[in-house]
Motif scaffolding. Structure first.
Motif, PDB file in Angstrom:
ATOM      1  N   LYS A 322       0.860  -1.194   0.000  1.00 50.02           N
ATOM      2  CA  LYS A 322       0.000   0.000   0.000  1.00 50.02           C
ATOM      3  C   LYS A 322       0.890   1.236   0.000  1.00 50.02           C
ATOM      4  O   LYS A 322       1.975   1.215   0.565  1.00 50.02           O
ATOM      5  CB  LYS A 322      -0.888   0.001   1.243  1.00 50.02           C
ATOM      6  N   GLY A 323       0.409   2.303  -0.624  1.00 54.02           N
ATOM      7  CA  GLY A 323       1.199   3.535  -0.678  1.00 54.02           C
ATOM      8  C   GLY A 323       1.552   3.868  -2.122  1.00 54.02           C
ATOM      9  O   GLY A 323       1.023   3.259  -3.057  1.00 54.02           O
ATOM     10  N   LYS A 324       2.459   4.841  -2.273  1.00 49.50           N
ATOM     11  CA  LYS A 324       2.749   5.346  -3.619  1.00 49.50           C
ATOM     12  C   LYS A 324       4.247   5.404  -3.893  1.00 49.50           C
ATOM     13  O   LYS A 324       5.040   5.519  -2.963  1.00 49.50           O
ATOM     14  CB  LYS A 324       2.198   6.770  -3.757  1.00 49.50           C
ATOM     15  N   THR A 325       4.583   5.343  -5.174  1.00 51.41           N
ATOM     16  CA  THR A 325       5.955   5.656  -5.577  1.00 51.41           C
ATOM     17  C   THR A 325       5.959   7.064  -6.171  1.00 51.41           C
ATOM     18  O   THR A 325       4.945   7.542  -6.676  1.00 51.41           O
ATOM     19  CB  THR A 325       6.476   4.685  -6.672  1.00 51.41           C
ATOM     20  N   ASN A 326       7.100   7.725  -6.075  1.00 54.79           N
ATOM     21  CA  ASN A 326       7.287   8.999  -6.770  1.00 54.79           C
ATOM     22  C   ASN A 326       8.688   8.945  -7.354  1.00 54.79           C
ATOM     23  O   ASN A 326       9.677   8.929  -6.624  1.00 54.79           O
ATOM     24  CB  ASN A 326       7.153  10.173  -5.795  1.00 54.79           C
ATOM     25  N   ILE A 327       8.775   8.861  -8.676  1.00 54.27           N
ATOM     26  CA  ILE A 327      10.102   8.787  -9.310  1.00 54.27           C
ATOM     27  C   ILE A 327      10.206   9.913 -10.333  1.00 54.27           C
ATOM     28  O   ILE A 327       9.277  10.124 -11.119  1.00 54.27           O
ATOM     29  CB  ILE A 327      10.369   7.444 -10.011  1.00 54.27           C
ATOM     30  N   GLY A 328      11.321  10.631 -10.314  1.00 56.71           N
ATOM     31  CA  GLY A 328      11.471  11.723 -11.267  1.00 56.71           C
ATOM     32  C   GLY A 328      12.848  12.345 -11.203  1.00 56.71           C
ATOM     33  O   GLY A 328      13.760  11.830 -10.544  1.00 56.71           O
TER      34      GLY A 328
END
Ligand code: NDP
Length: 419
Positions: A322-328
């Motif tokens: 559960k939760g999110k990824t943030n890639i950038g």
């Protein structure tokens, strides 16, 4: 209309194949070939009735060029998407060259046996000449440039998220936002929680090799190497929150340093929780991350492969994560004589990925760009002779397809930077 041969049927392949089937106008026929054919058959069954893409399956040992050639010559695909392991990159490239077929992968070559004396001699020479000690580097695959060019074939290297989308973000920033890019900070944040004390989000052997290695970054025309996890920062990630992140060596630094003119510094940071780091250190200290075979009760075993057998299969983490990824990437540079900073990133929700394709976001964020890279080669947009990293291609069609196939991106023109 095209025929794609996908090699490998693990976590990333499963997403890439399902995304190809959502794009059945481009991928009219698809063959899933892997070492364990039952996994290919199970995925084919899961997709039955849900797509117009015609799916077949095959068994192949991708370490064996002759087996690969027989498979490719029999199926006659337009391109091969390699989502097996980095160990198979060169054998699959050899087979593609021999059969006259385009090639796409998601990770650069590294050898399975790092004790092989012939490989070791070249590796040690490279460490001295280049100044970084990672087991993987692009030299092996860049050495195929002339052969692919002469054969009129395309090879696209690293069409995952990082490398892959981060490479396309770099080309897009240069094309639309900067006259010159001076620094690139690639930030890979996984804010997801799977509830296990320790598990890896993709192939454990590849993941643990990468994370336990020395860190390094590119500055003023040369590599600066650090001890593993030596450089630590915190960053407040949009939609995820504040996380600890650590500087790692990462493969796209090597190609971006060559392909983004005038870039002065490139760093890569990945977030890790304390539990992951403590477990990894302990496993390393007792020798469980070793790739050198040891004898155990008359049987030869490779410690990291045994560890892989004990750890949860990354493909099974989907329902629990559960939760999110943030890639950038955060870029600084100059536009029209003025200093400029932008942050291009994607946020991906583990549970939304699971609802859509039955996988967590790490497989999803790699599988979607793998499909997009293959689509752009077979539809001609990225078809040109040679071996290329993604930042060498026109980023615009790739950026459009990211929005269309589940990885929408954001450009923040006033982001916080990393010290
Ligand atoms: P998995 O271990 O889940 O899957 C690997 C697949 O390859 C398995 O189906 C395996 O078969 C198959 N395979 C392994 N060896 C052979 C062989 N000799 N012949 C035929 N098939 C073989 O890995 P992932 O899906 O997690 O990762 C796939 C690739 O994606 C890796 O190269 C990884 O480095 C890369 N990756 C790239 C990322 C990026 O952002 N660029 C991020 C994450 C991953 P079997 O089922 O028999 O084991």
């Amino acid at each position: 209309m095209s025929k794609l041969l996908v090699i490998g049927c693990g976590g990333v392949a499963s997403v890439a194949i399902q995304k190809c089937c959502q794009n059945s106008g481009t991928f009219t026929e698809l063959c899933i070939a892997s070492r364990t054919v039952s996994k290919c058959d199970a995925l084919k069954e899961k997709l039955a009735g849900k797509t117009t893409t015609k799916i077949t399956t095959a068994q192949v040992d991708a370490d064996n060029v002759e087996e690969l050639k027989a498979l490719i010559n029999g199926y006659k695909p337009d391109a091969v998407l390699n989502v097996a392991l980095p160990y198979q990159d060169l054998t699959i490239m050899d087979a593609c060259l021999a059969c006259g077929v385009d090639y796409i992968d998601t990770a650069n070559y590294e050898p399975e046996n790092t004790d092989d004396p012939a490989w070791r001699a070249l590796y040690e020479k490279r460490c001295k000449e280049e100044g970084f000690t990672a087991y993987f580097d692009y030299s092996w695959q860049w050495a195929y440039r002339e052969k692919f060019r002469e054969a009129g074939l395309t090879a696209i290297l690293g069409s995952g998220f990082d490398p892959g989308v981060t490479s396309v973000f770099s080309a897009y920033a240069l094309k639309h936002y900067f006259d010159e890019i001076h620094t690139i900070d690639i930030l890979d944040c996984n804010g997801g929680d799977h509830g296990y004390a320790f598990a890896t989000n993709f192939n454990p052997e590849i993941n643990l090799r990468e994370v336990s290695a020395n860190g390094s970054y590119w500055e003023d025309g040369h590599w600066v190497e650090t001890k593993p996890m030596e450089i630590h920062r915190t960053y407040d990630f949009p939609q995820v929150g504040e996380k600890d992140m650590y500087l790692l060596h990462h493969e796209e630094i090597e190609s971006l340093a060559k392909n983004i003119p005038g870039v002065k510094r490139i760093r890569f940071f990945m977030t890790f929780g304390q539990s992951y780091l403590t477990h990894m250190k302990c496993l390393e200290n007792v020798g469980m991350l070793s790739t050198s075979p040891v004898m155990f009760e008359g049987c030869e075993i490779v410690p990291i492969q045994f560890l892989k057998a004990l750890l949860p299969d990354p493909a099974t983490l989907g329902p629990r994560t559960k939760g999110k990824t943030n890639i950038g990437c955060i870029f600084t540079g100059i536009k029209d004589g003025k200093e400029k900073t932008i942050y291009i990133y994607n946020v991906c929700d583990h549970q939304e990925c699971y609802q859509e394709v039955g996988s967590q976001a790490i497989s999803y964020t790699t599988g979607v760009p793998a499909m997009i890279g293959a689509a752009l080669v077979v539809n001609g947009a990225w078809k040109k002779p040679g071996v290329f990293n993604l930042e060498e291609m026109d980023p615009d069609p790739f950026m459009d397809l990211l929005n269309q196939y589940g990885l929408p991106w954001v450009v923040d023109e006033a982001p916080a930077t990393v010290e």
